[in-house]
Design a protein around this motif. Structure first.
Motif, mmCIF file in Angstrom:
data_model
loop_
_atom_site.group_PDB
_atom_site.id
_atom_site.type_symbol
_atom_site.label_atom_id
_atom_site.label_comp_id
_atom_site.label_asym_id
_atom_site.label_seq_id
_atom_site.Cartn_x
_atom_site.Cartn_y
_atom_site.Cartn_z
ATOM 1 N N SER A 177 1.026 -1.259 -0.250
ATOM 2 C CA SER A 177 0.035 -0.008 -0.154
ATOM 3 C C SER A 177 0.804 1.192 0.023
ATOM 4 N N TYR A 178 0.606 2.425 -0.747
ATOM 5 C CA TYR A 178 1.417 3.478 -0.826
ATOM 6 C C TYR A 178 0.225 4.762 -1.123
ATOM 7 N N THR A 179 0.600 6.012 -1.245
ATOM 8 C CA THR A 179 -0.181 6.909 -1.764
ATOM 9 C C THR A 179 0.985 7.938 -2.348
ATOM 10 N N TYR A 180 0.411 8.983 -2.878
ATOM 11 C CA TYR A 180 1.510 10.061 -3.469
ATOM 12 C C TYR A 180 1.679 11.132 -2.593
ATOM 13 N N VAL A 181 1.188 11.047 -1.164
ATOM 14 C CA VAL A 181 1.602 12.125 -0.062
ATOM 15 C C VAL A 181 2.214 11.674 0.994
ATOM 16 N N GLU A 182 2.747 12.430 1.857
ATOM 17 C CA GLU A 182 3.103 12.045 3.057
ATOM 18 C C GLU A 182 2.037 12.054 4.207
ATOM 19 N N GLU A 183 2.044 11.212 5.176
ATOM 20 C CA GLU A 183 0.815 11.004 6.069
ATOM 21 C C GLU A 183 0.437 12.406 6.708
ATOM 22 N N GLY A 184 -0.780 12.877 6.675
ATOM 23 C CA GLY A 184 -1.500 14.023 7.309
ATOM 24 C C GLY A 184 -1.571 15.247 6.479
ATOM 25 N N ASP A 185 -0.793 15.289 5.212
ATOM 26 C CA ASP A 185 -0.721 16.174 4.340
ATOM 27 C C ASP A 185 -1.885 16.429 3.404
ATOM 28 N N LYS A 186 -2.589 17.265 4.210
ATOM 29 C CA LYS A 186 -4.109 17.701 3.820
ATOM 30 C C LYS A 186 -3.835 18.741 2.545
ATOM 31 N N GLU A 187 -2.940 19.613 2.628
ATOM 32 C CA GLU A 187 -2.550 20.612 1.571
ATOM 33 C C GLU A 187 -1.756 19.730 0.338
ATOM 34 N N LEU A 188 -1.281 18.567 0.171
ATOM 35 C CA LEU A 188 -1.179 18.126 -0.545
ATOM 36 C C LEU A 188 0.192 18.570 -1.365
ATOM 37 N N LYS A 189 1.135 19.266 -0.257
ATOM 38 C CA LYS A 189 2.243 19.955 -1.017
ATOM 39 C C LYS A 189 3.373 18.782 -1.018
ATOM 40 N N SER A 190 3.346 17.568 -0.581
ATOM 41 C CA SER A 190 4.300 16.496 -0.728
ATOM 42 C C SER A 190 3.843 15.616 -1.902
ATOM 43 N N PHE A 191 2.988 16.049 -2.724
ATOM 44 C CA PHE A 191 2.442 15.045 -3.648
ATOM 45 C C PHE A 191 3.368 14.818 -4.825
ATOM 46 N N SER A 192 3.466 13.535 -5.055
ATOM 47 C CA SER A 192 4.299 13.027 -5.915
ATOM 48 C C SER A 192 4.117 11.615 -6.590
ATOM 49 N N ILE A 193 4.171 11.578 -7.852
ATOM 50 C CA ILE A 193 3.962 10.011 -8.589
ATOM 51 C C ILE A 193 5.357 9.638 -8.544
ATOM 52 N N LYS A 194 6.322 9.609 -7.908
ATOM 53 C CA LYS A 194 7.593 9.253 -8.146
ATOM 54 C C LYS A 194 7.590 7.503 -8.178
ATOM 55 N N HIS A 195 6.638 6.973 -7.369
ATOM 56 C CA HIS A 195 6.471 5.564 -7.448
ATOM 57 C C HIS A 195 6.091 5.022 -8.628
ATOM 58 N N ASP A 196 5.173 5.686 -9.314
ATOM 59 C CA ASP A 196 4.735 5.032 -10.715
ATOM 60 C C ASP A 196 5.655 5.112 -11.609
ATOM 61 N N LEU A 197 6.885 5.990 -11.577
ATOM 62 C CA LEU A 197 7.786 6.294 -12.702
ATOM 63 C C LEU A 197 8.610 5.071 -12.710
ATOM 64 N N GLU A 198 8.717 4.093 -11.964
ATOM 65 C CA GLU A 198 9.551 2.902 -12.014
ATOM 66 C C GLU A 198 9.260 2.168 -12.939
ATOM 67 N N PHE A 199 7.711 1.706 -12.714
ATOM 68 C CA PHE A 199 7.108 0.513 -13.526
ATOM 69 C C PHE A 199 5.899 0.889 -14.421
ATOM 70 N N ARG A 200 4.781 1.335 -13.762
ATOM 71 C CA ARG A 200 3.660 1.652 -14.311
ATOM 72 C C ARG A 200 3.567 2.639 -15.429
ATOM 73 N N ILE A 201 4.286 3.741 -15.341
ATOM 74 C CA ILE A 201 4.148 4.732 -16.457
ATOM 75 C C ILE A 201 5.054 4.314 -17.639
ATOM 76 N N PRO A 202 6.287 3.770 -17.098
ATOM 77 C CA PRO A 202 6.952 3.325 -18.772
ATOM 78 C C PRO A 202 6.144 2.464 -19.486
ATOM 79 N N MET A 203 5.347 1.344 -18.695
ATOM 80 C CA MET A 203 4.439 0.558 -19.444
ATOM 81 C C MET A 203 3.325 1.043 -20.205
#
Length: 496
Positions: free
Chosen positions: A146-172
């Motif tokens: 399980s993972y998300t695109y933000v740090e826990e508690g970041d209601k303002e979404l300042k930490s939003f990042s899709i870095k996780h998806d850049l490894e496998f999902r987005i290239p495919m």
């Protein structure tokens, strides 16, 4: 003239190496499912037949070319398929599957030639020509964790990042879009908001979105779309929530009909408009056909909510109760809300067992559901994972399933199942923009549907789930061919 089937070796579809898409900018061509398209006049000189059949080598194999003759009055003791090209219905959006974390992680483990083969098998004309793509907003059960695109508690979404998806999902996904010609209708679904946005503080096992996070969660969809489009992956739209009435052991979130309605009309719809995304399509429900009418009634009867909804999505898992598939509920929605579209958003064969890769009933489940869904007004059809490994995963809660193609990553091999070929009888020959045309059968032993493509060509799919070959009259307007379909087989008849 009665069709005689030659013994042909179908084998796997020819696959071609796919060139790199690193520099190719993807684009999406969408279809207005309510616009009438003027078609050229029919010639009806010949029909080509493509067949997949159990207990044979026939897999999307051409089994004949036959000439139309003048139709005669069929008898009651004959089986007939009737096509009336003058009566047309919904416009076809596409057919495809989901690129999940699991699919992308398995694909990355394959040798390059098998990666190319997999992409070609799904997304090129040499394969089965997928035109739809679903993906997930952060993790689902078919992720390694399980993972998300933000740090826990970041209601303002300042930490939003899709870095996780850049490894496998987005290239495919980029390879899929490029190989399809740069036109792949892509949409995304969330399985759960981040844990801090839910009352139970857990992404798994249900719970609900807290009202104080409604706006933050609506902003999350916008961030997701923006970041994916920066990567050259245009988003056609989103579904609001995957399976909003199921408390699953994996990522899940419960919305009552009223909660989903209010989130749509007060937050997600206005937030899309405010951020210049009014053209993004929003699909409600995204769950089984059993409760779909109630969800449609609550949301579509509210004009302020309905104006933001392109349509309603559905799955096929209502049979978990022991009952039958409930496509007639779709007809009710078409009659009640003719301005809304119906999209099949997910289906797969549950209960993975490697001994049953070639279980024929798995393929027949696809063919039956696709024909019946289309005949009840569905405009598009999306399978679940396009690829899983030899365990039916990876899946972080052991919810292992079948996919149309599996990979044995230890051997570097691809395994094509009957489901792949059954889906291909539709996706390879019916193209976005096609119109469904009137098709009926005289006996319940056969089921059938037809679509007319924008170039005037027609694809009629006929399916036989019985243990016997069936001869039938194939009657199109005032023309006729005398045909035969093997036992446990599916055919696509192509003509114009």
């Amino acid at each position: 003239m009665k069709m005689k089937f030659n013994k042909l070796i179908g084998g796997l579809l020819t696959v071609l190496a796919v060139s790199s898409c690193a520099q190719k900018q993807a684009s999406v061509e969408t279809v207005d499912t309510k616009v009438e398209t003027k078609m050229p006049a029919l010639e009806l000189s010949k029909v080509d037949v493509v067949t997949t059949a159990d207990n044979s080598q026939l897999r999307l194999a051409k089994t004949g070319e036959f000439k139309f003759g003048q139709a005669t009055q069929p008898r009651e003791d004959q089986v007939s398929v009737f096509v009336n090209p003058n009566k047309s219905f919904q416009t076809f959006l596409g057919i495809g599957g989901a690129i999940t974390d699991a699919s992308a992680e398995v694909w990355a483990k394959l040798p390059k030639d098998k990666q190319d083969e997999l992409i070609s098998a799904y997304y090129t004309n040499d394969g089965i020509g997928y035109s739809l793509l679903r993906t997930t907003i952060h993790s689902c059960d078919f992720s390694s964790y399980s993972y998300t695109y933000v740090e826990e508690g970041d209601k303002e979404l300042k930490s939003f990042s899709i870095k996780h998806d850049l490894e496998f999902r987005i290239p495919m996904m980029k390879r899929a879009i490029a190989s399809s010609g740069g036109q792949l209708t892509t949409y995304a679904s969330p399985w759960s908001p981040p844990a801090f946005m839910k009352g139970k503080k857990d992404m798994l096992k249900g719970g609900s979105l807290l009202p104080e996070f409604y706006q933050s969660w609506a902003n999350y969809y916008v961030k997701f779309i923006e970041e994916y489009e920066k990567q050259g992956i245009p988003m056609w739209g989103v579904t609001i929530q995957n399976e909003p009435m199921a408390t699953q052991t994996w990522e899940s979130c419960i919305y009552s009909a009223e909660q989903e309605r209010d989130f749509l009309k007060n937050y997600l719809g206005p937030t899309f408009e405010k951020n210049g995304m009014a053209d993004k399509n929003i699909v409600v429900w995204d769950h089984n056909r059993d409760l779909i009418s109630h969800r449609a009634n609550v949301i579509f009867e509210d004009p302020e909510a309905a104006k933001y909804a392109w349509g309603i999505g559905m799955h096929w898992y209502e049979t978990w109760t022991g009952g039958k598939e409930m496509q007639l509920n779709l007809d009710n929605i078409q009659e009640s809300f003719p301005d809304k579209n119906i999209l099949f958003t997910e289906g797969c064969q549950e209960g993975f067992d490697a001994k049953h890769y070639q279980r024929w009933s798995n393929g027949e489940r696809y063919g039956r559901n696709m024909i019946n869904d289309f005949n009840q007004g569905t405009v598009g059809w999306t399978d679940w994972n396009i690829l899983l490994d030899q365990t039916g995963g990876p899946n972080h809660v052991n919810n292992l399933c079948f996919s149309p193609i599996h990979a044995d990553v230890n051997k570097g091999e691809l395994i094509y199942t009957p489901s792949y070929y059954y889906i291909g009888h539709f996706s390879k020959y019916i193209k976005p923009g096609a119109k469904r045309i009137s098709t009926t059968t005289s006996r319940s032993t056969l089921i059938s549907t037809s679509f007319r493509n924008t170039d005037g060509s027609i694809a009629t799919v006929v399916m036989n789930q019985t243990n016997e070959a069936i001869s039938y009259n194939f009657i199109v307007g005032d023309k006729e061919v005398n045909a035969e379909i093997p036992a446990h087989a599916i055919q696509t008849l192509l003509y114009k």
